[in-house]
Design a protein around this motif. Structure first.
Motif, mmCIF file in Angstrom:
data_model
loop_
_atom_site.group_PDB
_atom_site.id
_atom_site.type_symbol
_atom_site.label_atom_id
_atom_site.label_comp_id
_atom_site.label_asym_id
_atom_site.label_seq_id
_atom_site.Cartn_x
_atom_site.Cartn_y
_atom_site.Cartn_z
ATOM 1 N N GLU A 9 0.835 -1.211 0.000
ATOM 2 C CA GLU A 9 0.000 0.000 0.000
ATOM 3 C C GLU A 9 0.869 1.260 0.000
ATOM 4 O O GLU A 9 0.586 2.229 -0.699
ATOM 5 C CB GLU A 9 -0.921 -0.002 1.209
ATOM 6 C CG GLU A 9 -2.065 -0.994 1.082
ATOM 7 C CD GLU A 9 -2.927 -1.038 2.342
ATOM 8 O OE1 GLU A 9 -3.784 -1.913 2.416
ATOM 9 O OE2 GLU A 9 -2.708 -0.201 3.233
ATOM 10 N N ASP A 12 2.270 1.698 -3.403
ATOM 11 C CA ASP A 12 1.241 2.247 -4.305
ATOM 12 C C ASP A 12 1.069 3.738 -4.077
ATOM 13 O O ASP A 12 0.927 4.525 -5.008
ATOM 14 C CB ASP A 12 -0.090 1.525 -4.095
ATOM 15 C CG ASP A 12 -0.078 0.121 -4.696
ATOM 16 O OD1 ASP A 12 -0.972 -0.657 -4.342
ATOM 17 O OD2 ASP A 12 0.817 -0.167 -5.497
ATOM 18 N N LYS A 164 -0.571 6.203 -12.647
ATOM 19 C CA LYS A 164 -1.987 5.974 -12.340
ATOM 20 C C LYS A 164 -2.718 7.245 -11.932
ATOM 21 O O LYS A 164 -3.917 7.380 -12.197
ATOM 22 C CB LYS A 164 -2.131 4.901 -11.253
ATOM 23 C CG LYS A 164 -1.584 5.316 -9.892
ATOM 24 C CD LYS A 164 -1.822 4.220 -8.858
ATOM 25 C CE LYS A 164 -1.346 4.665 -7.484
ATOM 26 N NZ LYS A 164 -1.588 3.653 -6.463
ATOM 27 N N THR A 471 -12.481 4.207 -10.835
ATOM 28 C CA THR A 471 -11.139 3.687 -11.128
ATOM 29 C C THR A 471 -10.047 4.717 -10.884
ATOM 30 O O THR A 471 -8.877 4.450 -11.149
ATOM 31 C CB THR A 471 -11.068 3.206 -12.593
ATOM 32 O OG1 THR A 471 -11.400 4.303 -13.470
ATOM 33 C CG2 THR A 471 -12.038 2.066 -12.847
ATOM 34 N N ASN A 473 -7.093 6.830 -9.648
ATOM 35 C CA ASN A 473 -5.902 6.632 -8.821
ATOM 36 C C ASN A 473 -5.725 5.199 -8.333
ATOM 37 O O ASN A 473 -5.204 4.956 -7.247
ATOM 38 C CB ASN A 473 -5.920 7.590 -7.628
ATOM 39 C CG ASN A 473 -4.518 7.901 -7.133
ATOM 40 O OD1 ASN A 473 -3.560 7.870 -7.903
ATOM 41 N ND2 ASN A 473 -4.386 8.166 -5.845
ATOM 42 N N LYS A 474 -6.179 4.228 -9.145
ATOM 43 C CA LYS A 474 -5.993 2.814 -8.817
ATOM 44 C C LYS A 474 -5.104 2.176 -9.877
ATOM 45 O O LYS A 474 -5.147 2.548 -11.053
ATOM 46 C CB LYS A 474 -7.342 2.084 -8.763
ATOM 47 C CG LYS A 474 -8.220 2.477 -7.585
ATOM 48 C CD LYS A 474 -9.506 1.667 -7.585
ATOM 49 C CE LYS A 474 -10.325 1.910 -6.324
ATOM 50 N NZ LYS A 474 -10.806 3.286 -6.208
ATOM 51 N N THR A 475 -4.299 1.192 -9.456
ATOM 52 C CA THR A 475 -3.500 0.449 -10.428
ATOM 53 C C THR A 475 -4.420 -0.489 -11.199
ATOM 54 O O THR A 475 -5.556 -0.760 -10.793
ATOM 55 C CB THR A 475 -2.408 -0.380 -9.736
ATOM 56 O OG1 THR A 475 -3.029 -1.402 -8.929
ATOM 57 C CG2 THR A 475 -1.526 0.486 -8.858
ATOM 58 N N GLU A 478 -5.484 -3.374 -9.018
ATOM 59 C CA GLU A 478 -6.520 -3.029 -8.032
ATOM 60 C C GLU A 478 -7.908 -2.993 -8.684
ATOM 61 O O GLU A 478 -8.890 -3.483 -8.104
ATOM 62 C CB GLU A 478 -6.198 -1.670 -7.408
ATOM 63 C CG GLU A 478 -5.018 -1.710 -6.445
ATOM 64 C CD GLU A 478 -4.529 -0.324 -6.031
ATOM 65 O OE1 GLU A 478 -3.789 -0.238 -5.031
ATOM 66 O OE2 GLU A 478 -4.875 0.666 -6.708
ATOM 67 N N ILE A 479 -7.982 -2.431 -9.867
ATOM 68 C CA ILE A 479 -9.260 -2.405 -10.589
ATOM 69 C C ILE A 479 -9.687 -3.815 -10.949
ATOM 70 O O ILE A 479 -10.865 -4.171 -10.854
ATOM 71 C CB ILE A 479 -9.134 -1.529 -11.866
ATOM 72 C CG1 ILE A 479 -8.796 -0.078 -11.494
ATOM 73 C CG2 ILE A 479 -10.424 -1.566 -12.691
ATOM 74 C CD1 ILE A 479 -8.316 0.756 -12.655
#
Length: 519
Positions: A9, A12, A164, A471, A473-475, A478-479
């Motif tokens: 985390e 990320d 991202k 979606t 700011n997610k990699t 993660e999506i």
């Protein structure tokens, strides 16, 4: 295990906070969007202004060959083909996305695609000199193929290159250049510039210039790092490309995230369109893309532009000045799409989609009312103008740019080309269908046609509200995990983590038993 999750985390978060627009990333976005997306928009509207002069050329050419004037029905058929061959070519271009991007790469496909545009520009620019209208129709198919490839490959290329936290903003840039292309075609198509009997061949031929610029400059920019690592297996080249794009040497977090994505996809391999349509793990992603693309094209944007001229005329705008009003509408489209570039990362994709389709829905409903009452209520014509402007704003901030961003984000590397092929095909097929059907709808239903578009916008809003996740700011991984829960499947990485967890627990239990027996 908890400590590992916390480290991931923090990594990320570090990646998201580090992502910034570097000069190289900005240049890649500008060159690829100007050389490709710009021409999609340019060729959408380039034949609108010189239409009467081109039709006269068709008739004169026919008369010179046969000695008799062209039949009005045949002339209408030829002009309908000239208009409709562009979206049909776009459909063909979309069907070429999957094999080309997988075999030639994202950058390689864009470079090859330029040849279509340059060939079409030469043919259209010399058509009057050659005294052949058939070449114009053929060129519209060729430039449609170009636009079909460009509309899918550019968002994919830029989405894979972006950090991202900037993926949404950079993903909207292609749509910004599409609207710029429409605006430039409208300006150059003014009667006082090139929209006249002498200037229209040059107006059509100018489409090749951005392609020539891209063909000369794009080879000096890097290929998509994700393509290099995940599909070509060349980590060193991917690392070098990332270091250039990010402006620093520490790209280990992104390389690791790509490795995780690669690992989770190893069992499935590369998806064809058929395997994508039958794979349960991507079911809701695929349905979401189809719904958003259908909503984008069937929401009435072409109908609004079709009605715009007569709406302004009914409000008292002089016929000679309508072309300038059309240019102003194009300018509003550009400004609002530019606004979307700046707000998509702060507000998120879902908000812009819901707000965009919501504004389109309300505008269509109000436009139906205003068009029906403008003969009896004088100020209704002004309400019609407001509805048109609000509709353009809604489409520019959400319905037009965001669906292509979502295709990039909702699919991983192995399935993304096939997803773009499906989404692009739906986009162009619906575009072609609206162009074919709307004149009949308008003749039969009149202003009530907009109620159908209103219903389509409402259905799209409901689907997005209940199904489509945020979606921002997610990699990509993660999506993928979010959508895996909706699809009720386990992704490979989660299975491996679960196996490791059970193995660790088993070993701890064994140690406990041994310690107890020793005591």
């Amino acid at each position: 295990m908890k400590l590992k999750g916390e480290n991931q985390e923090s990594a990320d978060y570090k990646e998201g906070s580090k992502g910034k627009i570097t000069l190289l990333l900005a240049l890649v976005a500008l060159i690829s969007a100007f050389g490709s997306s710009f021409q999609y928009g340019y060729n959408v509207s380039v034949i609108n202004a010189p239409a009467p002069y081109m039709q006269d050329f068709y008739n004169q050419t026919y008369f010179n060959r046969h000695g008799v004037p062209m039949d009005s029905g045949f002339q209408m058929l030829l002009w309908s083909l000239t208009v409709s061959m562009f979206p049909l070519g776009g459909l063909f271009g979309s069907l070429m996305v999957w094999p080309l991007v997988n075999n030639c790469g994202r950058k390689g496909t864009l470079l090859i695609n330029n040849l279509f545009s340059i060939a079409a520009a030469i043919l259209m620019g010399t058509s009057e000199l050659a005294k052949t209208f058939e070449v114009i129709i053929l060129s519209r198919v060729i430039v449609g193929i170009y636009a079909g490839l460009a509309s899918n490959v550019v968002p994919m290329f830029l989405g894979e290159m972006s950090p991202k936290n900037l993926r949404g903003a950079i993903g909207v840039v292609p749509q910004l250049f599409i609207t710029l292309g429409i605006l430039v075609a409208q300006i150059l198509g003014l009667n006082s510039i090139l929209g006249n009997v002498k200037g229209w061949p040059m107006l059509l031929g100018l489409t090749g210039i951005p392609s020539l610029i891209q063909l000369l400059i794009l080879p000096f920019f890097p290929e998509s790092p994700r393509y290099l690592l995940i599909q070509k297996g060349n980590e060193e080249q991917a690392r070098q490309a990332l270091q250039k794009l990010r402006g620093w040497d520490d790209v280990d977090d992104e390389i690791e995230e790509m490795r995780q994505e690669d690992q989770s996809e190893k069992e499935e391999g590369h998806f064809s369109v058929l395997s994508l349509c039958t794979f349960r793990g991507l079911r809701w992603q695929l349905i979401s893309i189809v719904v958003m693309m259908m909503g984008q094209q069937l929401s009435g944007v072409n109908a609004v532009f079709y009605y715009a001229d007569r709406i302004f005329q009914s409000a008292g705008v002089d016929n000679n000045n309508v072309q300038y009003v059309t240019v102003s509408i194009g300018a509003i489209n550009v400004v609002m799409t530019l606004l979307a570039v700046f707000i998509v990362e702060s507000l998120g994709r879902r908000i812009l989609l819901l707000a965009g389709f919501g504004l389109c829905c309300v505008s269509c409903a109000m436009l139906t009312l205003a068009l029906n009452l403008q003969a009896t209520v004088s100020w209704m014509s002004y309400l019609s103008i407001v509805c048109v402007i609000v509709y353009i704003i809604g489409h520019a901030i959400g319905a037009s740019p965001i669906p292509f961003v979502m295709i990039t984000e909702m699919f991983l590397q192995s399935s993304r080309p096939a997803a773009f092929m499906v989404g692009g095909s739906v986009h162009w097929l619906c575009n072609f269908t609206v162009g074919l059907v709307f004149l009949y709808m308008e003749a039969g239903l009149g202003p009530y046609s907009f109620l159908i578009f209103c219903a389509i916008c409402l259905a799209t809003i409901l689907y997005i509200f209940f199904i489509v996740p945020e979606t921002k700011n997610k990699t990509f991984m993660e999506i993928n995990r979010i959508m895996a829960k909706r699809n009720k499947v386990e992704i490979q990485e989660d299975k491996e983590k679960l196996e490791v967890f059970h193995t660790v627990l088993g070993r701890q239990a064994e140690k406990t038993v041994i310690s107890s027996s020793e005591l």
